[in-house]
Design an enzyme around this catalytic site. Structure first.
Site: not given
Ligand code: SAM
Ligand code: DTB
Ligand code: SF4
Length: 331
Positions: A68, A72, A75, A112, A143, A203, A276
């Site tokens: 990506c 973030c 992530c 989702c 979702c 959401c 949630r």
């Molecule tokens: N790329 C898209 C976005 O950022 O909207 C969708 C996927 S992203 C993984 C969805 C959400 O998961 C993020 O906005 C974040 O709040 C949560 N998330 C991602 N990595 C995480 C982590 N390691 N622990 C907890 N929540 C996480």
């Molecule tokens: C959200 O708030 N939590 C979910 C969903 N929306 C997409 C994602 C959690 C991701 C946790 C980190 C991972 O498994 O990579």
């Molecule tokens: Fe990309 Fe992860 Fe950020 Fe979603 S949360 S925009 S997958 S870097």
């Protein structure tokens, strides 16, 4: 009384007015209430609006993993960091549908689908729309979370029958740029408006445990509660540890009581939203999860993995909900 937002009915129940004009001082005053008072208020509001003994079950699938362009700092999927994660292309529809079917059989009511994109290309969106229609055909709520959307893209997803779009504000406006600099918070808010305008339910939530202050956690709730309409689903994620990302340098897990307080404040400020208890449940004891359900959390992710990280095993969740007398599609 702090946080009194409703009037008493003759049956003693409180009618909660959904408000979009919360200020930080009110959120802080709620958070600072004696624990029993805060929990009582949250539980009273909860049972006015929901069955207090029911929890929704959702399942996640990463349909396009890694690589990506966003940065973030929490992530595993950001191309900016060495997290050891293998990137994949967009999955085939048949594989997505087969996974959704397994999730449904395992007790999920919502499926989702998440893609590690800054925003979807129109060509990719066609494929996601097909996936949405097919998963809906299984009788599940759908979702997707695909990054930023144009109004036209949101309308296409709506036409495909999408129920919810997940797009998180992640944290408070003040802490936001310590975590993400490749897009602005306003970009996220604009996408949420496009989703709403297209008639898709929202959401939207965020993450705690990244090194933010309590004030930031409450600032995030104020931001969510003051959106033009409350998100129908509010995921509160506890940061799931990922090696190689910058959040490792600042991360600090909130103390369990602080987490229960935060859920209670979310319940009071967004009385009709499903809250949630999202990522990070594997770090929580059964007792803490029970407190969070009492505080008003009424949804969980089920399944052994979230997107790329761990989630509690199905047996542990089933056993916990049984012991609490909570109904769900798990049992
Ligand atoms: N790329 C898209 C976005 O950022 O909207 C969708 C996927 S992203 C993984 C969805 C959400 O998961 C993020 O906005 C974040 O709040 C949560 N998330 C991602 N990595 C995480 C982590 N390691 N622990 C907890 N929540 C996480
Ligand atoms: C959200 O708030 N939590 C979910 C969903 N929306 C997409 C994602 C959690 C991701 C946790 C980190 C991972 O498994 O990579
Ligand atoms: Fe990309 Fe992860 Fe950020 Fe979603 S949360 S925009 S997958 S870097």
């Amino acid at each position: 009384m702090v946080g009194a937002t409703g009037a008493k009915q003759s049956n003693g129940r409180t009618i909660e007015h959904v408000r979009n004009d919360w200020d930080r001082a009110e959120a802080e005053a709620l958070y600072a209430l004696p624990f029993a008072d805060l929990m009582f208020q949250a539980q009273s509001i909860h049972r006015t609006n929901f069955d207090p003994n029911h929890v929704e079950t959702a399942s996640l699938l990463s349909i396009k993993t890694g690589g990506c362009p966003e940065n973030c700092g929490y992530c595993s999927q950001s191309a900016h960091y060495e997290t050891g994660l293998k990137s994949t292309r967009l999955m085939d529809r048949a594989d997505v549908v087969a996974t959704a079917q397994r999730a449904r059989n395992a007790g999920a009511t919502r499926f989702c689908m998440a893609a590690a994109w800054r925003n979807p290309k129109d060509r990719d969106l066609d494929q996601v729309c097909d996936m949405v229609s097919a998963v809906k055909g299984l009788g599940m709520e759908t979702c997707v979370t695909l990054g930023m959307l144009t109004p036209k893209q949101a309308a296409r997803l709506s036409d495909a029958g999408l129920d919810f779009y997940n797009h998180n504000v992640d944290t408070s406006p003040e802490f936001y740029d310590k975590i993400i600099t490749t897009r602005a918070l306003q970009d996220r808010i604009d996408t949420l408006a496009h989703v709403r305008d297209a008639g898709v339910k929202v959401c939207c939530g965020g993450i705690v445990g990244m090194g933010e202050r309590v004030e930031d956690r409450l600032g995030m709730l104020v931001l969510l509660a003051n959106l033009p309409s409350h998100p129908e689903s509010v995921p509160i994620n506890l940061w799931n540890e990922v090696k190689g990302v910058p959040v490792n340098d600042t991360a600090e897990r909130p103390d369990p009581i602080a987490l229960a307080r935060l859920i209670a404040v979310a319940r009071i400020m967004m009385p009709r939203s499903v809250v949630r208890l999202s990522a990070g449940r594997q770090y929580m004891t059964d007792e803490l999860q029970a407190l969070c359900f009492l505080a008003g959390a009424n949804s969980i992710f089920i399944g052994d993995v979230l997107l790329t990280t761990e989630n509690p095993q199905r047996d542990r969740d089933g056993n916990l909900l049984d012991r609490l007398g909570i109904t769900s599609r798990l049992s």
